[in-house]
Design a protein around this motif. Structure first.
Motif, short mmCIF file in Angstrom:
data_model
loop_
_atom_site.label_atom_id
_atom_site.label_comp_id
_atom_site.label_asym_id
_atom_site.label_seq_id
_atom_site.Cartn_x
_atom_site.Cartn_y
_atom_site.Cartn_z
N GLU A 282 25.52 57.74 57.20
CA GLU A 282 26.76 58.51 57.28
C GLU A 282 26.92 58.97 58.73
O GLU A 282 25.94 59.27 59.40
CB GLU A 282 26.68 59.74 56.38
N PRO A 283 28.14 59.06 59.22
CA PRO A 283 28.32 59.58 60.58
C PRO A 283 28.00 61.07 60.62
O PRO A 283 28.15 61.77 59.63
CB PRO A 283 29.80 59.33 60.87
N VAL A 284 27.55 61.52 61.77
CA VAL A 284 27.33 62.96 61.96
C VAL A 284 28.63 63.55 62.51
O VAL A 284 29.48 62.84 63.02
CB VAL A 284 26.15 63.23 62.93
N VAL A 285 28.78 64.85 62.37
CA VAL A 285 30.00 65.53 62.83
C VAL A 285 29.71 66.15 64.20
O VAL A 285 29.05 67.18 64.29
CB VAL A 285 30.44 66.62 61.83
N PRO A 286 30.20 65.52 65.29
CA PRO A 286 29.96 66.07 66.61
C PRO A 286 30.93 67.20 66.98
O PRO A 286 30.60 68.09 67.74
CB PRO A 286 30.13 64.89 67.55
N PHE A 287 32.16 67.13 66.45
CA PHE A 287 33.19 68.14 66.71
C PHE A 287 34.03 68.32 65.46
O PHE A 287 34.24 67.37 64.71
CB PHE A 287 34.10 67.72 67.88
N LYS A 288 34.55 69.51 65.28
CA LYS A 288 35.36 69.79 64.10
C LYS A 288 36.84 69.81 64.42
O LYS A 288 37.64 70.27 63.61
CB LYS A 288 34.92 71.09 63.45
N LYS A 289 37.19 69.33 65.58
CA LYS A 289 38.60 69.24 65.99
C LYS A 289 38.83 67.89 66.65
O LYS A 289 37.90 67.26 67.14
CB LYS A 289 38.95 70.37 66.95
N PRO A 290 40.07 67.43 66.69
CA PRO A 290 40.37 66.15 67.34
C PRO A 290 40.38 66.26 68.86
O PRO A 290 40.42 67.36 69.41
CB PRO A 290 41.76 65.80 66.81
N PHE A 291 40.34 65.12 69.52
CA PHE A 291 40.39 65.03 70.98
C PHE A 291 41.77 64.58 71.40
O PHE A 291 42.25 63.54 70.93
CB PHE A 291 39.37 64.01 71.49
N LEU B 204 34.29 71.45 57.48
CA LEU B 204 34.17 72.82 57.97
C LEU B 204 32.78 73.40 57.73
O LEU B 204 32.26 74.16 58.54
CB LEU B 204 35.23 73.71 57.31
N SER B 205 32.14 73.00 56.63
CA SER B 205 30.81 73.53 56.31
C SER B 205 29.68 72.68 56.91
O SER B 205 28.52 73.06 56.83
CB SER B 205 30.62 73.60 54.79
N ALA B 206 30.01 71.55 57.53
CA ALA B 206 28.99 70.68 58.11
C ALA B 206 28.36 71.29 59.35
O ALA B 206 29.01 72.04 60.09
CB ALA B 206 29.60 69.32 58.46
N THR B 207 27.10 70.97 59.56
CA THR B 207 26.41 71.40 60.77
C THR B 207 26.79 70.46 61.90
O THR B 207 26.75 69.24 61.73
CB THR B 207 24.88 71.36 60.56
N CYS C 113 35.74 64.46 64.00
CA CYS C 113 34.79 64.70 62.91
C CYS C 113 34.20 63.41 62.35
O CYS C 113 33.21 63.44 61.65
CB CYS C 113 35.44 65.50 61.79
N LYS C 114 34.82 62.27 62.66
CA LYS C 114 34.38 60.92 62.26
C LYS C 114 34.64 60.60 60.79
O LYS C 114 34.12 59.63 60.27
CB LYS C 114 32.89 60.68 62.58
N TYR C 115 35.45 61.39 60.10
CA TYR C 115 35.74 61.15 58.69
C TYR C 115 37.22 60.88 58.41
O TYR C 115 37.66 60.93 57.27
CB TYR C 115 35.24 62.32 57.83
N SER C 116 37.99 60.58 59.44
CA SER C 116 39.42 60.30 59.27
C SER C 116 39.63 59.09 58.36
O SER C 116 38.85 58.14 58.40
CB SER C 116 40.05 60.02 60.63
N ASN C 117 40.67 59.13 57.57
CA ASN C 117 41.05 57.97 56.75
C ASN C 117 41.96 57.03 57.53
O ASN C 117 42.39 56.01 57.00
CB ASN C 117 41.74 58.42 55.47
N ASN C 118 42.24 57.36 58.78
CA ASN C 118 43.07 56.54 59.65
C ASN C 118 42.41 56.42 61.03
O ASN C 118 43.00 56.76 62.04
CB ASN C 118 44.47 57.18 59.78
N PRO C 119 41.15 55.96 61.06
CA PRO C 119 40.45 55.91 62.35
C PRO C 119 41.12 54.95 63.32
O PRO C 119 41.69 53.96 62.88
CB PRO C 119 39.05 55.43 61.97
N PRO C 120 41.11 55.23 64.59
CA PRO C 120 40.44 56.32 65.29
C PRO C 120 41.26 57.59 65.36
O PRO C 120 40.85 58.56 65.98
CB PRO C 120 40.23 55.72 66.68
N TYR C 121 42.43 57.60 64.74
CA TYR C 121 43.36 58.72 64.88
C TYR C 121 43.05 59.83 63.88
O TYR C 121 42.61 59.59 62.76
CB TYR C 121 44.79 58.22 64.71
N CYS C 122 43.29 61.05 64.30
CA CYS C 122 43.07 62.22 63.44
C CYS C 122 44.12 62.24 62.33
O CYS C 122 45.30 61.99 62.57
CB CYS C 122 43.17 63.49 64.28
#
Length: 129
Positions: A38-47, A119-122, A100-109
Motif C-alpha cells: 500500500e502507498p504511504v501517506v507523505p502529505f495530507k494535502k495536494p500539491f 486524516l487518521s493516517a500517520t 495522499c496517494k489515494y486519489s481515484n483520479n491519479p495523479p490529480y487530487c
C-alpha cells in the motif's frame, strides 16, 4: 439409431456432469500470494504544481519519494510492486496533484485526502541513510 451409440452418449454425459464436481473437490487448495504494498501517506494535502505541456512527468505513487509529488526512484527499494504514474499534459497548466496517494483520479487530487482513513493516517517520515 443403434442402441449402443445411445448408451455411450449417456455414459459420456454422466461422466461430463460429474467431472466438475470432482475437480471442485480436488481444487480446493488455497494458494497464497503477496499483495502489492500500500502507498504511504507523505502529505495530507495536494500539491499545487505548474506543468509544462508536452513534458513527461512521473508522479510518485508509493509515497516514499523525497521529491514529492514526483518520483525519485525510492519505490525500487521501499515499495517494490508500486510504480510511478507517468503522464504528459497536453498544455501548460496549474494543477493540484495528489499528496495522499489515494486519489481515484491519479495523479490529480480528487479530495480523497479529506476522508477519515487519510486524516487518521500517520504521515510517512523519510529516514536519512
Amino acid at each position: 439409431m443403434n442402441p449402443l451409440v445411445t448408451r455411450i452418449d449417456f455414459k459420456w454425459t454422466r461422466l461430463t456432469l460429474r467431472q466438475p464436481w470432482r475437480t471442485a473437490i480436488a481444487g480446493t487448495k488455497v494458494q497464497l500470494s503477496t499483495l502489492p504494498p500500500e502507498p504511504v501517506v507523505p502529505f495530507k494535502k495536494p500539491f499545487k504544481v505548474e506543468l509544462i505541456g508536452g513534458k513527461r512527468y512521473s508522479w510518485c505513487a508509493c509515497g516514499h519519494s523525497k521529491n514529492q509529488p514526483f518520483c525519485d526512484g525510492a519505490h525500487k527499494t521501499k515499495a517494490q510492486g508500486l510504480s510511478p504514474l507517468r503522464f504528459v499534459p497536453e498544455k501548460d497548466a496549474t494543477v493540484w496533484l495528489c499528496g495522499c496517494k489515494y486519489s481515484n483520479n491519479p495523479p490529480y487530487c480528487d479530495g480523497t485526502h479529506k476522508q477519515a482513513f487519510v486524516l487518521s493516517a500517520t504521515l510517512h517520515k523519510h529516514k536519512d541513510s
